[in-house]
Motif scaffolding. Structure first.
Motif, PDB file in Angstrom:
ATOM      1  N   ARG A  22       0.826  -1.208   0.000  1.00  0.00           N
ATOM      2  CA  ARG A  22       0.000   0.000   0.000  1.00  0.00           C
ATOM      3  C   ARG A  22       0.860   1.257   0.000  1.00  0.00           C
ATOM      4  NH1 ARG A  22      -2.668  -2.787   4.117  1.00  0.00           N
ATOM      5  NH2 ARG A  22      -2.141  -1.181   5.658  1.00  0.00           N
ATOM      6  N   MET A  23       1.979   1.216   0.720  1.00  0.00           N
ATOM      7  CA  MET A  23       2.878   2.372   0.746  1.00  0.00           C
ATOM      8  C   MET A  23       3.508   2.598  -0.629  1.00  0.00           C
ATOM      9  SD  MET A  23       4.621   1.796   4.495  1.00  0.00           S
ATOM     10  CE  MET A  23       5.651   3.268   4.425  1.00  0.00           C
ATOM     11  N   ARG A  24       3.895   1.514  -1.295  1.00  0.00           N
ATOM     12  CA  ARG A  24       4.456   1.646  -2.649  1.00  0.00           C
ATOM     13  C   ARG A  24       3.407   2.168  -3.619  1.00  0.00           C
ATOM     14  NH1 ARG A  24       6.758  -3.447  -1.483  1.00  0.00           N
ATOM     15  NH2 ARG A  24       5.150  -4.443  -2.789  1.00  0.00           N
ATOM     16  N   LEU A  25       2.179   1.668  -3.478  1.00  0.00           N
ATOM     17  CA  LEU A  25       1.100   2.092  -4.369  1.00  0.00           C
ATOM     18  C   LEU A  25       0.816   3.581  -4.207  1.00  0.00           C
ATOM     19  CD1 LEU A  25      -0.948   0.876  -6.431  1.00  0.00           C
ATOM     20  CD2 LEU A  25      -2.589   0.763  -4.537  1.00  0.00           C
ATOM     21  N   ALA A  26       0.878   4.069  -2.971  1.00  0.00           N
ATOM     22  CA  ALA A  26       0.597   5.489  -2.716  1.00  0.00           C
ATOM     23  C   ALA A  26       1.635   6.393  -3.371  1.00  0.00           C
ATOM     24  CB  ALA A  26       0.535   5.740  -1.214  1.00  0.00           C
ATOM     25  N   LYS A  27       2.875   5.918  -3.475  1.00  0.00           N
ATOM     26  CA  LYS A  27       3.955   6.731  -4.059  1.00  0.00           C
ATOM     27  C   LYS A  27       3.945   6.698  -5.586  1.00  0.00           C
ATOM     28  CE  LYS A  27       7.028   6.080  -0.080  1.00  0.00           C
ATOM     29  NZ  LYS A  27       8.317   5.510   0.398  1.00  0.00           N
ATOM     30  N   MET A  44      -0.398   7.882 -11.029  1.00  0.00           N
ATOM     31  CA  MET A  44      -1.607   7.177 -11.447  1.00  0.00           C
ATOM     32  C   MET A  44      -1.362   6.376 -12.734  1.00  0.00           C
ATOM     33  SD  MET A  44      -4.648   6.381 -10.727  1.00  0.00           S
ATOM     34  CE  MET A  44      -4.986   7.537  -9.397  1.00  0.00           C
ATOM     35  N   ASN A  45      -1.631   5.082 -12.647  1.00  0.00           N
ATOM     36  CA  ASN A  45      -1.552   4.194 -13.802  1.00  0.00           C
ATOM     37  C   ASN A  45      -2.719   3.221 -13.734  1.00  0.00           C
ATOM     38  OD1 ASN A  45      -0.815   2.276 -11.846  1.00  0.00           O
ATOM     39  ND2 ASN A  45       1.372   2.659 -12.175  1.00  0.00           N
ATOM     40  N   LEU A  46      -2.765   2.287 -14.650  1.00  0.00           N
ATOM     41  CA  LEU A  46      -3.906   1.372 -14.715  1.00  0.00           C
ATOM     42  C   LEU A  46      -4.025   0.534 -13.453  1.00  0.00           C
ATOM     43  CD1 LEU A  46      -6.249   0.206 -16.310  1.00  0.00           C
ATOM     44  CD2 LEU A  46      -4.637  -1.440 -17.342  1.00  0.00           C
ATOM     45  N   GLU A  47      -2.879   0.030 -12.946  1.00  0.00           N
ATOM     46  CA  GLU A  47      -2.914  -0.804 -11.744  1.00  0.00           C
ATOM     47  C   GLU A  47      -3.450  -0.013 -10.551  1.00  0.00           C
ATOM     48  OE1 GLU A  47       0.154  -3.193  -8.743  1.00  0.00           O
ATOM     49  OE2 GLU A  47       0.899  -1.744 -10.207  1.00  0.00           O
ATOM     50  N   PHE A 102      -5.214   2.798 -10.549  1.00  0.00           N
ATOM     51  CA  PHE A 102      -6.608   3.187 -10.758  1.00  0.00           C
ATOM     52  C   PHE A 102      -7.549   2.016 -10.491  1.00  0.00           C
ATOM     53  CE2 PHE A 102     -10.352   3.385 -13.483  1.00  0.00           C
ATOM     54  CZ  PHE A 102     -10.899   4.595 -13.075  1.00  0.00           C
ATOM     55  N   THR A 103      -7.186   0.834 -10.991  1.00  0.00           N
ATOM     56  CA  THR A 103      -8.041  -0.344 -10.811  1.00  0.00           C
ATOM     57  C   THR A 103      -8.202  -0.695  -9.340  1.00  0.00           C
ATOM     58  OG1 THR A 103      -7.307  -1.220 -12.956  1.00  0.00           O
ATOM     59  CG2 THR A 103      -8.351  -2.765 -11.426  1.00  0.00           C
ATOM     60  N   LYS A 104      -7.088  -0.697  -8.608  1.00  0.00           N
ATOM     61  CA  LYS A 104      -7.143  -1.049  -7.184  1.00  0.00           C
ATOM     62  C   LYS A 104      -7.898   0.004  -6.379  1.00  0.00           C
ATOM     63  CE  LYS A 104      -3.029  -3.982  -6.974  1.00  0.00           C
ATOM     64  NZ  LYS A 104      -1.700  -4.201  -6.341  1.00  0.00           N
ATOM     65  N   LYS A 105      -7.629   1.282  -6.649  1.00  0.00           N
ATOM     66  CA  LYS A 105      -8.317   2.338  -5.917  1.00  0.00           C
ATOM     67  C   LYS A 105      -9.817   2.331  -6.231  1.00  0.00           C
ATOM     68  CE  LYS A 105      -4.816   4.370  -3.825  1.00  0.00           C
ATOM     69  NZ  LYS A 105      -4.711   4.461  -2.349  1.00  0.00           N
ATOM     70  N   PHE A 106     -10.143   2.167  -7.496  1.00  0.00           N
ATOM     71  CA  PHE A 106     -11.549   2.139  -7.889  1.00  0.00           C
ATOM     72  C   PHE A 106     -12.263   0.949  -7.254  1.00  0.00           C
ATOM     73  CE2 PHE A 106     -14.967   0.779 -10.738  1.00  0.00           C
ATOM     74  CZ  PHE A 106     -15.709   1.954 -10.812  1.00  0.00           C
ATOM     75  N   SER A 107     -11.624  -0.213  -7.260  1.00  0.00           N
ATOM     76  CA  SER A 107     -12.229  -1.412  -6.659  1.00  0.00           C
ATOM     77  C   SER A 107     -12.426  -1.224  -5.170  1.00  0.00           C
ATOM     78  CB  SER A 107     -11.342  -2.629  -6.928  1.00  0.00           C
ATOM     79  OG  SER A 107     -11.158  -2.834  -8.316  1.00  0.00           O
ATOM     80  N   LYS A 108     -11.419  -0.676  -4.506  1.00  0.00           N
ATOM     81  CA  LYS A 108     -11.518  -0.473  -3.056  1.00  0.00           C
ATOM     82  C   LYS A 108     -12.664   0.467  -2.711  1.00  0.00           C
ATOM     83  CE  LYS A 108      -8.855   2.458  -0.992  1.00  0.00           C
ATOM     84  NZ  LYS A 108      -7.682   3.144  -0.400  1.00  0.00           N
ATOM     85  N   HIS A 109     -12.741   1.598  -3.380  1.00  0.00           N
ATOM     86  CA  HIS A 109     -13.782   2.569  -3.063  1.00  0.00           C
ATOM     87  C   HIS A 109     -15.162   2.068  -3.467  1.00  0.00           C
ATOM     88  CE1 HIS A 109     -11.271   5.860  -1.611  1.00  0.00           C
ATOM     89  NE2 HIS A 109     -10.401   5.560  -2.572  1.00  0.00           N
ATOM     90  N   THR A 110     -15.232   1.242  -4.484  1.00  0.00           N
ATOM     91  CA  THR A 110     -16.515   0.652  -4.871  1.00  0.00           C
ATOM     92  C   THR A 110     -17.029  -0.275  -3.782  1.00  0.00           C
ATOM     93  OG1 THR A 110     -15.957   0.783  -7.231  1.00  0.00           O
ATOM     94  CG2 THR A 110     -17.712  -0.751  -6.586  1.00  0.00           C
ATOM     95  N   VAL A 111     -16.142  -1.129  -3.273  1.00  0.00           N
ATOM     96  CA  VAL A 111     -16.547  -2.045  -2.204  1.00  0.00           C
ATOM     97  C   VAL A 111     -16.883  -1.256  -0.942  1.00  0.00           C
ATOM     98  CG1 VAL A 111     -15.820  -3.981  -0.760  1.00  0.00           C
ATOM     99  CG2 VAL A 111     -15.163  -3.920  -3.170  1.00  0.00           C
ATOM    100  N   TRP A 112     -16.068  -0.252  -0.614  1.00  0.00           N
ATOM    101  CA  TRP A 112     -16.383   0.598   0.532  1.00  0.00           C
ATOM    102  C   TRP A 112     -17.771   1.231   0.378  1.00  0.00           C
ATOM    103  CZ3 TRP A 112     -11.413   3.977   1.724  1.00  0.00           C
ATOM    104  CH2 TRP A 112     -10.446   3.160   2.319  1.00  0.00           C
ATOM    105  N   GLY A 113     -18.047   1.746  -0.815  1.00  0.00           N
ATOM    106  CA  GLY A 113     -19.340   2.379  -1.061  1.00  0.00           C
ATOM    107  C   GLY A 113     -20.495   1.409  -0.919  1.00  0.00           C
ATOM    108  N   LEU A 114     -20.322   0.182  -1.402  1.00  0.00           N
ATOM    109  CA  LEU A 114     -21.374  -0.830  -1.280  1.00  0.00           C
ATOM    110  C   LEU A 114     -21.631  -1.181   0.185  1.00  0.00           C
ATOM    111  CD1 LEU A 114     -20.448  -3.201  -4.254  1.00  0.00           C
ATOM    112  CD2 LEU A 114     -22.373  -1.594  -4.125  1.00  0.00           C
TER     113      LEU A 114
END
Length: 466
Positions: free
Chosen positions: A132-137, A140-143, A145-157
């Motif tokens: 997660r620390m590496r991802l934060a640094k 923005m790329n496809l990987e 974006f996909t992980k952040k979008f998936s996480k926030h989608t599940v959080w929203g649900l």
């Protein structure tokens, strides 16, 4: 004045927000924490779907002003039970805090529970702490974006489902579900589902430790309920200091079991504090640092307990477990326990002997008293009768208090299950009976099919002056 002296230093009174990447912990306290996560969420999510006597088991029907709790039906007049229950919860909090510190915050608080759930989702989608620390640094790329979008989608649900469940306590959940599926949801239902869902999403997904640090009042006044014999998460400074870098070739160091400055206790802390700096108001008592430290001690072959649940008195004076337990039963704890047991006993007795019948007597203010043809005096009342039982009952109405007092209207009334009805009654007193002015009387209501269900209310019979 020199140029150096003339420099102005600007100091912010606000603490800079630091991103906290919590490492997943394992151990007995983590298992207990997850036990309470499952327990509280099973109760919360499942209760609206449970049935009782053909209706929803737990339902706070604000429109009908009826509150169903399994076999108990309460009306607004029964809010005294809610008040007493809140007082019992407050005293329980005082007692538990005096004995074990912030165990409520660390194991059962909704903020902690949902933060734990959201962090688990984050860990599953984005990976462990280092990933997660590496991802934060990363840019923005496809990987990412996909992980952040998936996480926030599940959080929203999860947030929306939580909001839906919350509203399901006030509107029959099956009806609410059918409205959602048919896109016929009302404005207020939609508002509260989205509002509560967004609050869950924001608090557990973003604010997290900020809620505990700045918004939770409990963190501020908890210190007034602590003393030297309160069990709190503590770092044994005498054993751990001075800190050393692990050196397995030094048997003396391993035998000592001192702190090796691995920072695992900081990495697993959900509020990002260092427990080695002493007890802080940010500490929620979740004991994640205890599990992390114990696992490190196991790896280096040192005894557990460098960080542990103990008391300030025990750390300073080296008390044994027996001595700690003996000191727990101190006067304030005994007083809290005595008050709490008395209140729980009184509450349980009142609830079990609760009569499922209520009546309010309302005088007809437009006609204080009238004299009819034969010289008798009549007064008119309205009886607001509430049958809080889930069975229909037939009741008999009686009046007493003045010789020869009688009912002119029907003396029986039938109410359906949980029905509330206003029944007008006329009470007559023969001429010459009763004194001029106000006369105290009693109006009684008795269930004909159950002698235990009866109620009596005071009223005033007015005899006009002639």
């Amino acid at each position: 004045m020199s140029q150096a002296d003339a420099r102005v230093s600007v100091v912010s009174i606000y603490r800079k927000f630091d991103d906290i990447y919590v490492r997943q912990s394992k151990g007995r306290y983590t298992n207990w924490r997850w036990f309470f996560v499952w327990l509280t969420q099973c109760v919360f999510y499942c209760s609206p779907w449970m049935s009782w006597n053909g209706r929803q088991a737990v339902l706070f029907d604000l429109a009908a002003r009826k509150f169903y709790l399994f076999g108990l039906v309460l009306f607004p007049q029964d809010f005294i039970f809610l008040a007493v229950l809140l007082i019992i919860c407050a005293y329980s909090l005082f007692l538990f805090t005096a004995v074990t510190g912030r165990v409520w915050c660390g194991f059962s608080c909704p903020q902690t529970v949902y933060t734990e759930i959201f962090m688990w989702i984050e860990n599953k989608i984005e990976g462990p702490r280092s990933a997660r620390m590496r991802l934060a640094k990363q840019s923005m790329n496809l990987e990412k974006f996909t992980k952040k979008f998936s996480k926030h989608t599940v959080w929203g649900l999860v947030g929306i489902w939580t909001g839906f469940t919350f509203v399901g306590y006030f509107i029959p959940v099956h009806l609410l579900g059918s409205e959602v599926l048919s896109f016929s949801l009302g404005r207020w239902e939609a508002f509260w589902i989205l509002f509560y869902g967004f609050a869950t999403y924001g608090n557990a997904g973003f604010m997290r430790e900020q809620m505990c640090r700045y918004l939770c009042p409990y963190a501020r006044f908890q210190g007034s309920m602590f003393d030297k014999d309160t069990l709190v998460v503590s770092y044994d400074k005498a054993r751990g200091e001075p800190r050393n870098v692990l050196n397995k070739s030094d048997p003396a160091m391993i035998a000592k079991g001192g702190c090796i400055d691995c920072s695992m206790c900081v990495q697993v802390c959900p509020t990002g504090i260092d427990i080695r700096n002493g007890l802080q108001h940010d500490c929620i008592g979740c004991a994640a640092c205890v599990d992390a430290c114990d696992s490190v001690m196991d790896k280096i072959g040192s005894p557990r307990g460098l960080i542990r649940f103990t008391t300030e008195n025990a750390v300073q004076n080296g008390l044994t477990t027996k001595q700690i337990m003996r000191n727990i039963l101190r006067p304030r704890v005994l007083i809290y326990s005595l008050i709490l047991m008395s209140m729980v006993g009184a509450f349980a007795y009142t609830l079990t002997t609760h009569v499922p019948l209520k009546m309010n007597v309302i005088r007809d203010r437009g006609n204080m008293g009238r004299i009819v043809n034969d010289g008798a005096v009549e007064n008119v009342y309205r009886l607001h009768i509430m049958n809080s039982d889930e069975q229909a009952h037939r009741y008999q109405i009686r009046v007493s208090g003045i010789p020869n007092i009688m009912l002119e209207t029907a003396n029986e009334v039938t109410l359906s299950p949980t029905e509330s009805r206003i029944v007008p009654v006329t009470v007559r007193v023969p001429g010459g009976d009763g004194v001029q002015g106000a006369n105290p009387i009693h109006i009684e209501l008795q269930a004909l099919d159950n002698e235990q269900v009866k109620i009596s209310e005071k009223a005033t019979f007015f005899v006009p002056r002639q």
